[in-house]
Scaffold this motif. Structure first.
Motif, short mmCIF file in Angstrom:
data_model
loop_
_atom_site.label_atom_id
_atom_site.label_comp_id
_atom_site.label_asym_id
_atom_site.label_seq_id
_atom_site.Cartn_x
_atom_site.Cartn_y
_atom_site.Cartn_z
N SER A 1 0.74 -1.18 0.12
CA SER A 1 -0.05 -0.01 -0.10
C SER A 1 0.82 1.23 0.13
O SER A 1 2.03 1.22 0.33
CB SER A 1 -0.95 -0.18 1.01
N LEU B 1 -0.91 3.39 -8.90
CA LEU B 1 -1.21 2.10 -9.04
C LEU B 1 -0.20 1.34 -10.04
O LEU B 1 0.24 -0.03 -9.37
CB LEU B 1 -2.72 1.70 -9.52
N THR C 1 -0.63 -1.59 -17.29
CA THR C 1 -2.02 -1.61 -16.98
C THR C 1 -2.85 -2.02 -18.33
O THR C 1 -2.66 -1.82 -19.47
CB THR C 1 -2.51 0.02 -17.11
N HIS D 1 -10.36 1.59 -14.37
CA HIS D 1 -11.65 1.96 -14.08
C HIS D 1 -11.62 3.15 -12.94
O HIS D 1 -11.20 2.91 -12.01
CB HIS D 1 -12.51 0.77 -13.64
N ALA E 1 -3.50 3.93 -1.94
CA ALA E 1 -3.81 2.83 -2.92
C ALA E 1 -3.22 1.45 -2.29
O ALA E 1 -2.53 1.63 -1.31
CB ALA E 1 -2.88 3.17 -4.03
N ASP F 1 -4.49 -5.37 -4.02
CA ASP F 1 -5.66 -6.21 -3.32
C ASP F 1 -5.61 -7.49 -3.34
O ASP F 1 -5.77 -8.39 -2.70
CB ASP F 1 -7.07 -5.63 -4.16
N PHE G 1 -4.55 -6.79 -9.24
CA PHE G 1 -5.79 -6.06 -9.08
C PHE G 1 -5.41 -5.01 -7.83
O PHE G 1 -4.83 -5.55 -6.73
CB PHE G 1 -7.09 -7.04 -8.74
N LEU G 2 -5.41 -3.95 -8.24
CA LEU G 2 -4.99 -2.78 -7.26
C LEU G 2 -6.23 -1.77 -7.25
O LEU G 2 -6.90 -1.64 -8.22
CB LEU G 2 -3.96 -1.96 -7.61
N SER G 3 -6.48 -0.77 -6.29
CA SER G 3 -7.42 0.07 -6.04
C SER G 3 -6.90 1.22 -5.27
O SER G 3 -6.12 1.15 -4.37
CB SER G 3 -8.71 -0.63 -5.40
N GLU H 1 -8.09 5.59 -3.69
CA GLU H 1 -8.96 6.64 -3.43
C GLU H 1 -8.49 7.83 -3.52
O GLU H 1 -7.16 7.97 -2.90
CB GLU H 1 -10.01 6.38 -2.19
N ASP I 1 -12.35 7.20 -6.86
CA ASP I 1 -11.66 6.13 -6.73
C ASP I 1 -11.50 5.35 -7.88
O ASP I 1 -12.12 5.83 -9.07
CB ASP I 1 -12.49 5.20 -5.90
N GLU J 1 -10.15 1.40 -9.72
CA GLU J 1 -9.65 0.14 -9.65
C GLU J 1 -9.01 -0.69 -10.93
O GLU J 1 -9.48 -0.07 -12.11
CB GLU J 1 -10.91 -0.69 -9.42
#
Ligand code: CO8
Length: 212
Positions: free
Chosen positions: A108, A139, A153, A157, A174, A177, A185-187, A189, A199, A201
Motif C-alpha cells: 500500500s 497504481l 495497465t 476504471h 492505494a 488487493d 488487482f489494485l485500487s 481513492e 476512486d 480499480e
C-alpha cells in the motif's frame, strides 16, 4: 560530474524506478534537473491561466523558442532519458501532478497530490483525464514493487464521485488487493479530507519474456 539517475531497488516502494524503464541513465545534476522541471511546471500553470496582451505573447513565444533551441542539441534516446527516472516526487516529469509519498510498504501507499491550474478541466474542477493519470502513476508503481516482474495497465476504471478542486492538498491511498497468476488487482481513492472525490480499480498484467 554526472550521477546515476536510478539506483534504488524497486523493492523499496516509490524510491526509484531503476528497473521500470531503463537503468543506467546519467544526469549532470539531479537537483538542477529537478529545478528545471519545477520551473516547467510553473510555466505550464502560468500559460494555462494567462491572457496577456499581444506584445507580451510575442516576447514569451520568443523566450520559449530560445529554451527549446537550447535543449534541441541535447536530445537523447529513451534509454538515456532523465525525465521519468529521477528519484524525486513526480519522477522528474511534468505530465502528471507530483505525488508526495507519506507512507508506503510493499502492499500500500498513502500520499498527497495537488492539481494546479495546468490541470483545469472547467468550472474550477480538475480535468477528468488528469485524475486517471495520477491513479495510473501510483497504481502502476505499486503494482511493480517488491521485486515483481514488470507489469502494464490492462484496464483502469475510475469513478468520479465529486468535483476535484484545484490547488488543494488531497490525499491518495492505494493498495495491492490481490494477485492471480500474471494478473494484479489494485485500487485507490482520492480524498479531500474525509470526502472521496474519485476512486479507481485497475488490472495490471505482468509482462511475459520479450513483451515490450
Ligand atoms: C514508473 C512508471 C509508473 C507508471 C506506470 C504506468 C503503467 C502504464 O501505464 S503501462 C501503459 C499503459 N498500458 C499499456 O500500454 C498496455 C497495453 N496492453 C498490453 O500490452 C497487453 O494487452 C497486456 C500486457 C496488458 C496484456 O496482454 P497479454 O500479456 O497478451 O495478456 P493476455 O494473455 O491477453 O491476458 C492475461 C490475463 O489478463 C486478462 N486481461 C488482459 N487484459 C485485460 C483487460 N483489459 N480486461 C480484463 N482482463 C484482461 C486476460 O483475460 C488474461 O486472464 P486469464 O489469465 O485469467 O485468462
Amino acid at each position: 560530474m554526472t550521477s546515476a539517475v536510478s539506483g534504488n531497488s524497486d523493492s523499496v516502494p516509490f524510491a526509484g524506478d531503476s528497473r521500470w524503464w531503463a537503468a543506467g541513465a546519467q544526469v549532470a545534476s539531479v537537483a538542477r534537473f529537478e529545478q528545471v522541471i519545477d520551473a516547467l511546471r510553473i510555466v505550464q500553470d502560468r500559460v494555462a491561466g494567462a491572457n496577456p496582451p499581444e506584445s507580451e505573447l510575442v516576447e514569451v513565444a520568443e523566450k520559449l523558442d530560445e529554451v527549446s533551441r537550447a535543449l534541441a542539441v541535447f536530445q537523447v534516446p529513451e534509454t538515456k532519458q532523465v525525465v521519468g527516472h529521477l528519484d524525486v516526487p513526480g519522477r522528474g516529469q511534468s505530465l502528471v501532478p507530483a505525488f508526495h509519498v507519506d507512507r508506503a510498504d510493499g502492499n500500500s501507499v498513502r500520499g498527497r497530490v495537488s492539481f494546479s491550474r495546468f490541470y483545469l478541466g472547467g468550472g474550477g474542477a480538475a480535468h477528468g483525464g488528469a485524475i486517471p493519470l495520477v491513479f495510473d502513476e501510483v497504481l502502476g508503481r505499486l503494482a511493480n514493487v517488491g521485486g515483481r516482474i514488470r507489469s502494464r495497465t490492462a484496464y483502469l476504471h475510475v469513478n468520479y464521485r465529486a468535483i476535484t478542486p484545484l490547488d488543494e492538498e488531497l490525499t491518495l491511498e492505494a493498495r495491492f488487493d490481490s494477485e492471480e497468476g500474471r494478473k494484479r488487482f489494485l485500487s485507490a481513492e482520492l480524498r479531500k479530507g474525509d470526502v472521496v472525490l474519485a476512486d479507481a480499480e485497475g488490472l495490471f498484467v505482468a509482462l511475459r519474456e520479450g513483451q515490450p
